[in-house]
Scaffold this motif. Structure first.
Motif, PDB file in Angstrom:
ATOM      1  N   ARG A  36      51.674  30.676  -8.052  1.00  0.00           N
ATOM      2  CA  ARG A  36      51.154  30.111  -6.729  1.00  0.00           C
ATOM      3  C   ARG A  36      50.435  31.079  -5.798  1.00  0.00           C
ATOM      4  NH1 ARG A  36      56.138  26.058  -5.846  1.00  0.00           N
ATOM      5  NH2 ARG A  36      57.024  27.507  -6.986  1.00  0.00           N
ATOM      6  N   ASP A  37      50.977  32.369  -6.096  1.00  0.00           N
ATOM      7  CA  ASP A  37      50.298  33.384  -5.164  1.00  0.00           C
ATOM      8  C   ASP A  37      49.288  34.184  -5.719  1.00  0.00           C
ATOM      9  OD1 ASP A  37      52.301  32.735  -3.194  1.00  0.00           O
ATOM     10  OD2 ASP A  37      53.698  34.390  -3.817  1.00  0.00           O
ATOM     11  N   ASP A  38      48.912  33.618  -6.791  1.00  0.00           N
ATOM     12  CA  ASP A  38      47.829  34.593  -7.840  1.00  0.00           C
ATOM     13  C   ASP A  38      46.557  34.091  -7.502  1.00  0.00           C
ATOM     14  OD1 ASP A  38      47.541  36.666  -9.973  1.00  0.00           O
ATOM     15  OD2 ASP A  38      46.292  34.915 -10.529  1.00  0.00           O
ATOM     16  N   GLU A  39      45.455  35.125  -7.105  1.00  0.00           N
ATOM     17  CA  GLU A  39      44.218  35.039  -6.789  1.00  0.00           C
ATOM     18  C   GLU A  39      43.416  34.150  -7.966  1.00  0.00           C
ATOM     19  OE1 GLU A  39      42.424  38.242  -5.072  1.00  0.00           O
ATOM     20  OE2 GLU A  39      43.563  38.548  -3.462  1.00  0.00           O
ATOM     21  N   VAL A  40      44.040  34.677  -9.120  1.00  0.00           N
ATOM     22  CA  VAL A  40      42.850  34.282 -10.262  1.00  0.00           C
ATOM     23  C   VAL A  40      43.429  32.678 -10.677  1.00  0.00           C
ATOM     24  CG1 VAL A  40      42.284  34.541 -12.677  1.00  0.00           C
ATOM     25  CG2 VAL A  40      42.506  36.540 -11.015  1.00  0.00           C
ATOM     26  N   ILE A  41      44.447  32.363 -11.046  1.00  0.00           N
ATOM     27  CA  ILE A  41      45.163  31.006 -11.527  1.00  0.00           C
ATOM     28  C   ILE A  41      45.831  30.415 -10.476  1.00  0.00           C
ATOM     29  CG2 ILE A  41      45.235  32.116 -14.056  1.00  0.00           C
ATOM     30  CD1 ILE A  41      48.237  32.049 -13.744  1.00  0.00           C
ATOM     31  N   GLY A  42      46.072  31.051  -9.222  1.00  0.00           N
ATOM     32  CA  GLY A  42      46.595  30.123  -8.382  1.00  0.00           C
ATOM     33  C   GLY A  42      45.903  29.080  -8.022  1.00  0.00           C
ATOM     34  N   PRO A  43      44.523  28.924  -7.797  1.00  0.00           N
ATOM     35  CA  PRO A  43      43.727  27.905  -7.366  1.00  0.00           C
ATOM     36  C   PRO A  43      43.830  26.782  -8.311  1.00  0.00           C
ATOM     37  CG  PRO A  43      43.055  29.778  -6.742  1.00  0.00           C
ATOM     38  CD  PRO A  43      43.883  30.361  -7.687  1.00  0.00           C
ATOM     39  N   VAL A  44      43.752  27.173  -9.712  1.00  0.00           N
ATOM     40  CA  VAL A  44      43.772  26.120 -10.803  1.00  0.00           C
ATOM     41  C   VAL A  44      44.975  25.324 -10.665  1.00  0.00           C
ATOM     42  CG1 VAL A  44      43.766  25.648 -13.058  1.00  0.00           C
ATOM     43  CG2 VAL A  44      42.178  27.391 -12.240  1.00  0.00           C
ATOM     44  N   PHE A  45      46.089  25.919 -10.477  1.00  0.00           N
ATOM     45  CA  PHE A  45      47.744  25.288 -10.582  1.00  0.00           C
ATOM     46  C   PHE A  45      47.676  24.576  -9.012  1.00  0.00           C
ATOM     47  CE2 PHE A  45      48.554  28.029 -14.051  1.00  0.00           C
ATOM     48  CZ  PHE A  45      49.394  27.371 -14.672  1.00  0.00           C
ATOM     49  N   LEU A  46      47.085  25.170  -8.040  1.00  0.00           N
ATOM     50  CA  LEU A  46      47.239  24.330  -6.703  1.00  0.00           C
ATOM     51  C   LEU A  46      46.461  23.167  -6.430  1.00  0.00           C
ATOM     52  CD1 LEU A  46      47.711  27.417  -4.680  1.00  0.00           C
ATOM     53  CD2 LEU A  46      49.510  25.952  -5.255  1.00  0.00           C
ATOM     54  N   ARG A  47      45.263  23.197  -7.474  1.00  0.00           N
ATOM     55  CA  ARG A  47      44.427  22.081  -7.418  1.00  0.00           C
ATOM     56  C   ARG A  47      44.921  20.969  -8.222  1.00  0.00           C
ATOM     57  NH1 ARG A  47      39.563  23.761 -10.574  1.00  0.00           N
ATOM     58  NH2 ARG A  47      40.865  22.947 -12.338  1.00  0.00           N
ATOM     59  N   GLU A  48      45.464  21.350  -9.167  1.00  0.00           N
ATOM     60  CA  GLU A  48      46.012  20.130 -10.268  1.00  0.00           C
ATOM     61  C   GLU A  48      47.524  19.715  -9.930  1.00  0.00           C
ATOM     62  OE1 GLU A  48      44.240  19.005 -12.841  1.00  0.00           O
ATOM     63  OE2 GLU A  48      42.594  20.316 -11.987  1.00  0.00           O
ATOM     64  N   ILE A  49      48.218  20.452  -9.340  1.00  0.00           N
ATOM     65  CA  ILE A  49      49.521  20.225  -8.919  1.00  0.00           C
ATOM     66  C   ILE A  49      49.753  19.724  -7.442  1.00  0.00           C
ATOM     67  CG2 ILE A  49      52.154  20.524  -9.262  1.00  0.00           C
ATOM     68  CD1 ILE A  49      51.487  22.433 -11.475  1.00  0.00           C
ATOM     69  N   ALA A  50      49.954  18.624  -7.070  1.00  0.00           N
ATOM     70  CA  ALA A  50      50.150  18.458  -5.609  1.00  0.00           C
ATOM     71  C   ALA A  50      51.404  18.925  -5.123  1.00  0.00           C
ATOM     72  CB  ALA A  50      50.012  16.708  -5.344  1.00  0.00           C
ATOM     73  N   PRO A  51      51.354  19.062  -3.665  1.00  0.00           N
ATOM     74  CA  PRO A  51      52.490  19.986  -3.274  1.00  0.00           C
ATOM     75  C   PRO A  51      53.614  19.148  -3.659  1.00  0.00           C
ATOM     76  CG  PRO A  51      50.793  19.925  -1.515  1.00  0.00           C
ATOM     77  CD  PRO A  51      50.303  19.271  -2.800  1.00  0.00           C
ATOM     78  N   ASP A  52      53.817  17.705  -3.487  1.00  0.00           N
ATOM     79  CA  ASP A  52      55.049  16.755  -3.609  1.00  0.00           C
ATOM     80  C   ASP A  52      55.429  16.854  -5.225  1.00  0.00           C
ATOM     81  OD1 ASP A  52      52.723  15.289  -4.221  1.00  0.00           O
ATOM     82  OD2 ASP A  52      53.929  13.692  -3.482  1.00  0.00           O
ATOM     83  N   GLU A  53      54.577  17.296  -6.164  1.00  0.00           N
ATOM     84  CA  GLU A  53      54.916  17.173  -7.684  1.00  0.00           C
ATOM     85  C   GLU A  53      55.556  18.633  -8.169  1.00  0.00           C
ATOM     86  OE1 GLU A  53      50.826  16.284  -9.049  1.00  0.00           O
ATOM     87  OE2 GLU A  53      51.194  14.199  -8.502  1.00  0.00           O
ATOM     88  N   TRP A  54      55.488  19.658  -7.369  1.00  0.00           N
ATOM     89  CA  TRP A  54      55.862  20.957  -7.882  1.00  0.00           C
ATOM     90  C   TRP A  54      57.459  20.968  -8.593  1.00  0.00           C
ATOM     91  CZ3 TRP A  54      53.807  25.174  -9.908  1.00  0.00           C
ATOM     92  CH2 TRP A  54      52.511  25.410  -9.319  1.00  0.00           C
ATOM     93  N   SER A  55      58.216  20.080  -7.785  1.00  0.00           N
ATOM     94  CA  SER A  55      59.683  20.086  -8.419  1.00  0.00           C
ATOM     95  C   SER A  55      59.863  19.349  -9.809  1.00  0.00           C
ATOM     96  CB  SER A  55      60.505  19.567  -7.308  1.00  0.00           C
ATOM     97  OG  SER A  55      60.325  18.141  -7.239  1.00  0.00           O
ATOM     98  N   THR A  56      58.897  18.320  -9.867  1.00  0.00           N
ATOM     99  CA  THR A  56      58.724  17.613 -10.954  1.00  0.00           C
ATOM    100  C   THR A  56      58.221  18.470 -12.217  1.00  0.00           C
ATOM    101  OG1 THR A  56      58.607  15.551  -9.940  1.00  0.00           O
ATOM    102  CG2 THR A  56      57.894  15.671 -12.325  1.00  0.00           C
ATOM    103  N   HIS A  57      57.224  19.360 -11.742  1.00  0.00           N
ATOM    104  CA  HIS A  57      56.493  20.032 -12.759  1.00  0.00           C
ATOM    105  C   HIS A  57      57.419  21.139 -13.295  1.00  0.00           C
ATOM    106  CE1 HIS A  57      53.140  22.297 -14.883  1.00  0.00           C
ATOM    107  NE2 HIS A  57      53.419  23.248 -14.518  1.00  0.00           N
TER     108      HIS A  57
END
Length: 148
Positions: A36-57
């Motif tokens: 989530r803090d990474d500049e390269v892959i963070g944006p992909v994950f943050l785009r695909e996983i909504a804030p309220d879906e992280w615990s489920t993921h």
């Protein structure tokens, strides 16, 4: 069951093995905190996983790695399917994913355990890269990802 190094992957855990549910939980949660803090892959994950879906993921990823590493029946799904719709994922993303994963695995497992977990992650990454290339109509003879 497969053996990687001296750690039995998929076997009943023997005393002294570092591949445990607790360490898998540490791996998943530590890895995704770094993602989530990474500049390269963070944006992909943050785009695909909504804030309220992280615990489920995170729970799903713990189940996935438990199934892969300990041969539990906690995960049943198709892990490739969600990745096939990611049109902007390139080798740089896989390279960064593996670098963060390797680092986190080494923090969570003994050297032998980390080697086993990293070996499986490398094979999964390669498989996903080939599947993405095939899905996109690209050459599936992908070059190996850089070693460490």
């Amino acid at each position: 069951m497969s053996a990687v190094g001296s750690v039995q992957v998929g076997a009943e855990q023997r005393p002294g093995s570092s591949i445990t549910e607790e360490n898998i939980h540490r791996l998943v949660h530590g890895f995704y905190a770094a993602v989530r803090d990474d500049e390269v892959i963070g944006p992909v994950f943050l785009r695909e996983i909504a804030p309220d879906e992280w615990s489920t993921h995170l729970a799903k990823m713990c189940d996935f790695w438990s199934a892969v590493l300990l041969k539990t029946d906690r995960y049943s799904g198709r892990p490739l399917a969600p990745h096939l719709r990611l049109d902007d994922v390139e080798d740089a993303h896989f390279t960064r994913w593996l670098a963060l994963f390797r680092q986190t695995a080494r923090e969570c497992f003994s050297p032998d355990g980390a080697a086993a977990v990293i070996g499986l992650a490398e094979r999964i990454a390669h498989s996903f890269r080939m599947a993405l290339a095939f899905h996109r109509g690209e050459d599936t003879a992908v070059e190996p990802l850089p070693a460490e």
